[in-house]
Motif scaffolding. Structure first.
Motif, mmCIF file in Angstrom:
data_model
loop_
_atom_site.group_PDB
_atom_site.id
_atom_site.type_symbol
_atom_site.label_atom_id
_atom_site.label_comp_id
_atom_site.label_asym_id
_atom_site.label_seq_id
_atom_site.Cartn_x
_atom_site.Cartn_y
_atom_site.Cartn_z
ATOM 1 N N GLY A 81 0.882 -1.172 0.000
ATOM 2 C CA GLY A 81 0.000 0.000 0.000
ATOM 3 C C GLY A 81 0.912 1.212 0.000
ATOM 4 O O GLY A 81 1.569 1.494 1.006
ATOM 5 N N ALA A 82 1.022 1.876 -1.130
ATOM 6 C CA ALA A 82 1.945 3.007 -1.236
ATOM 7 C C ALA A 82 1.160 4.245 -1.635
ATOM 8 O O ALA A 82 1.383 4.860 -2.666
ATOM 9 N N GLY A 83 0.185 4.583 -0.782
ATOM 10 C CA GLY A 83 -0.615 5.791 -0.997
ATOM 11 C C GLY A 83 -0.066 6.915 -0.132
ATOM 12 O O GLY A 83 1.142 7.033 0.064
ATOM 13 N N THR A 84 -0.980 7.712 0.425
ATOM 14 C CA THR A 84 -0.569 8.862 1.225
ATOM 15 C C THR A 84 0.356 8.433 2.362
ATOM 16 O O THR A 84 1.464 8.945 2.511
ATOM 17 N N ALA A 85 -0.113 7.476 3.169
ATOM 18 C CA ALA A 85 0.683 7.045 4.321
ATOM 19 C C ALA A 85 1.884 6.223 3.869
ATOM 20 O O ALA A 85 3.018 6.471 4.306
ATOM 21 N N GLY A 86 1.662 5.252 2.990
ATOM 22 C CA GLY A 86 2.736 4.346 2.583
ATOM 23 C C GLY A 86 3.920 5.101 1.993
ATOM 24 O O GLY A 86 5.079 4.848 2.361
ATOM 25 N N ALA A 87 3.644 6.029 1.087
ATOM 26 C CA ALA A 87 4.741 6.779 0.467
ATOM 27 C C ALA A 87 5.338 7.770 1.474
ATOM 28 O O ALA A 87 6.550 8.014 1.470
ATOM 29 N N GLY A 88 4.494 8.333 2.328
ATOM 30 C CA GLY A 88 4.992 9.266 3.358
ATOM 31 C C GLY A 88 5.955 8.571 4.315
ATOM 32 O O GLY A 88 7.003 9.120 4.683
ATOM 33 N N ILE A 89 5.608 7.359 4.707
ATOM 34 C CA ILE A 89 6.484 6.606 5.617
ATOM 35 C C ILE A 89 7.802 6.281 4.906
ATOM 36 O O ILE A 89 8.890 6.479 5.457
ATOM 37 N N ALA A 90 7.702 5.788 3.669
ATOM 38 C CA ALA A 90 8.918 5.415 2.938
ATOM 39 C C ALA A 90 9.872 6.608 2.862
ATOM 40 O O ALA A 90 11.084 6.469 3.074
ATOM 41 N N LYS A 91 9.328 7.770 2.604
ATOM 42 C CA LYS A 91 10.163 8.977 2.499
ATOM 43 C C LYS A 91 10.875 9.269 3.822
ATOM 44 O O LYS A 91 12.054 9.623 3.855
#
Ligand SMILES: NC(=O)c1ccc[n+]([C@@H]2O[C@H](COP(=O)([O-])OP(=O)(O)OC[C@H]3O[C@@H](n4cnc5c(N)ncnc54)[C@H](O)[C@@H]3O)[C@@H](O)[C@H]2O)c1
Ligand SMILES: O=C(O)C[C@H](O)C(=O)O
Ligand SMILES: [Mn+2]
Length: 540
Positions: A292-302
């Motif tokens: 799941g690489a949406g708002t949270a998923g991509a935000g966490i990865a960053k």
């Protein structure tokens, strides 16, 4: 302004109910409007807690607490502060999801929110002024209701998340409830159930998108900044197409924060650091997979990526540690429909002999052997036994965080993850979970929910009235949560317990305020004094 008579009793910021003394009753023209016996705050708390205990379900309990909130904020927060651990899942996630889904049908009280409609933008300034009244607003939580938790588009009904997030600010960090304003931007909804419901209280049309939508958000931000210049602006549960755009637009101009991107990034990084304290593994050795690489998923990865760079990796080296899996499967640089936030973390097909087969989480886990698996997919039960066993076969202490909320959407249950990995998994969940007994060990499960960090972060930034929320302040917040749990204890949690939320919120606030001072983002000089000056306590 002085309130007397029923105006006083009906003002939840000033009302003391039966605790008004005889003298106050006389002076404020409320003699005879209350039962004669004068109670202390503690007596009111005892009475309210007794009633609370009689309510049969979390939803009934929440509705009772909301009545109290509507009547008397001091009493509500005194009671909340004495039962933070028990009340969090009732006041906030997961029970709040039920009240959001039923908001129009349950509606009784607007709870001092500002309801801003895209169809009546000429009223916006008056609406904000009306909602603030004579209060000095320092904190706004705003939503447009498009991406509520993982339950999707709930339009205007999302206002409850603004109200609920603000409740946690006060209970956890002592933000003065008089200084907060919940806001909903009603740009329409694409939820058919709501559009077809005669009782739905929001605009009965589809979402306005594109330039008209962004102009609406712009107008709100400009007016709010103008009316409340010292305000900290918290964005919550915007849709995937807008959340990051909005943050990127304003973050270098005003003091603003996106909870789903930044708050979730901070708490997940803190949880990973906590897990590595237990396993004694090195941060820069980890292989990170997001499902799941949406708002949270991509935000966490960053956030995890930035932390790896801070640890000394080059950006190019750091990027090699990341794998994003979304609806399309493992995300490659030529995958259709990538978001701008996903693009920096895509892989090249040439890295894999079977790249075209990596269209499921299971295939991706087999091919990559991640050491960390974070779920922000909204897809329940997707961390299956076979996927978790595959992961555990290739790493000694797999770090597994099923973060999708509410409970019904979690990728896995903590107890299953422990069972499938023979107690080796280092687990945190989005919602609160009771300790798990397994093979004679009691495993405490950390709650990787942004609520553990956004209140302290916000209080710290507000206390010094920082110009911006910098990466340094965000980083400081992530590193402030260590040192509370003893990692040597069997079954230790990866994050501090919610029962100590008020304590560690102060540690976070102190760290963040000091960082703002060090970065010269404020004129304040003394972080502790600034926090002491702004902190509110529930008392008469
Ligand atoms: N624990 C926390 O603090 C926290 C914070 C923020 C969000 N969350 C949770 O994370 C979840 C996602 O929130 P969000 O704001 O990122 O939403 P979002 O809509 O921006 O992202 C969800 C992502 O999941 C993807 N997805 C949907 N179905 C999928 C599937 N079958 N396989 C793989 N990916 C799939 C979507 O394409 C999207 O990219 C929600 O359940 C939310 O409650 C938890
Ligand atoms: O609201 C929560 O519980 C956390 C998070 O902001 C979410 O959207 O799920
Ligand atoms: Mn959220």
């Amino acid at each position: 302004m002085t309130y007397t008579g029923l105006d006083l009793l009906n003002n939840p910021f000033l009302n003391k109910g039966t605790a008004f003394t005889k003298e106050e009753r006389k002076a404020n023209k409320i003699e005879g409007l209350l039962p004669p016996f004068v109670q202390t705050l503690d007596q009111q708390v005892a009475q309210a807690y007794e009633q609370y205990g009689k309510k049969p379900t979390p939803l009934a309990k929440r509705m009772y607490l909301m009545d109290l909130f509507n009547e008397n904020r001091t009493l509500f927060y005194k009671l909340f502060s004495e039962h933070v651990y028990d009340f969090m899942p009732v006041v906030y996630d997961p029970t709040i999801a039920d009240t959001i889904e039923n908001y129009s049908h349950f509606f009784l009280d607007p709870q001092n929110a500002a309801f801003l409609s895209i169809d009546d933008q000429e009223d916006m300034e008056a609406s904000l002024k009306n909602a603030a009244g004579d209060r000095d607003i320092k904190l706004i939580v705003v939503t447009d209701g498009e991406g509520i938790l993982g339950i999707g588009d709930w339009g205007l009904q999302g206002v409850d998340i603004s109200v609920g997030k603000l409740m946690v600010y006060t209970a956890a960090a002592g933000v003065d409830p008089k200084s907060v304003l919940p806001v909903v931007l009603d740009a329409g909804t694409n939820n058919k159930e709501l559009l077809n419901d005669d009782l739905y209280l929001g605009n009965h049309h589809e979402r306005v998108t594109g330039d008209n939508y962004y102009a609406f958000v712009d107008k709100f931000v400009a007016l709010a900044e103008d009316l409340f210049p010292d305000m900290y602006l918290h964005f919550e549960d915007f849709g995937r197409d807008n959340a990051a755009n909005i943050l990127n637009k304003y973050k270098d101009q005003i003091l603003t924060f996106n909870d789903d991107i930044q708050g979730t990034g901070i708490i997940t990084l803190a949880g990973i650091l906590g897990a590595l304290n237990i396993s004694k593994e090195k941060f820069t050795d980890q292989v990170y997979m997001s499902f799941g690489a949406g708002t949270a998923g991509a935000g966490i990865a960053k956030r995890i990526f930035d932390a790896m760079v801070e640890e000394g990796l080059s950006e190019e080296e750091a990027r090699k540690h990341f794998y994003l899996v979304d609806k399309q499967g493992l995300l490659f640089d030529d995958t259709e429909g990538l978001t701008p936030e996903q693009k920096p973390f895509t892989r090249s097909r040439s890295e894999f002999a079977n790249a075209d087969e990596l269209t499921s989480l299971e295939a991706a886990v087999k091919a990559v052997h991640p050491t960390i698996l974070v779920g922000t997919s909204t897809q329940p039960g997707t961390f299956t036994e076979s996927i978790i066993k595959e992961m555990a076969a290739n790493t000694a202490r797999p770090i597994i965080f099923p973060l999708s909320n509410p409970t019904k959407l979690a990728e896995a249950k903590a107890e299953d993850l422990l069972k499938w990995t023979d107690g080796k998994a280092l687990v945190a969940t989005g919602i609160p979970v009771d300790p798990v007994e397994y093979n004679g060990v009691t495993y405490n499960i950390g709650q990787a929910n942004n609520a553990l960090v956004y209140p302290g972060l916000g209080l710290g930034a507000m206390a010094v009235n920082a110009k911006l929320l910098s990466d340094g302040m965000i980083n400081k917040a992530a590193h402030s949560l260590g040192g509370i749990v003893d990692p040597e204890e069997a079954g230790a949690a990866v994050l501090p317990p919610v029962s100590k939320l008020d304590e560690f919120s102060m540690t976070v606030a102190m760290g963040v305020a000091q960082q703002a001072i060090d970065e010269k983002l404020t004129d304040a000089k003394d972080a502790k004094k600034a926090i002491d000056d702004i902190k509110w306590e529930p008392k008469y």
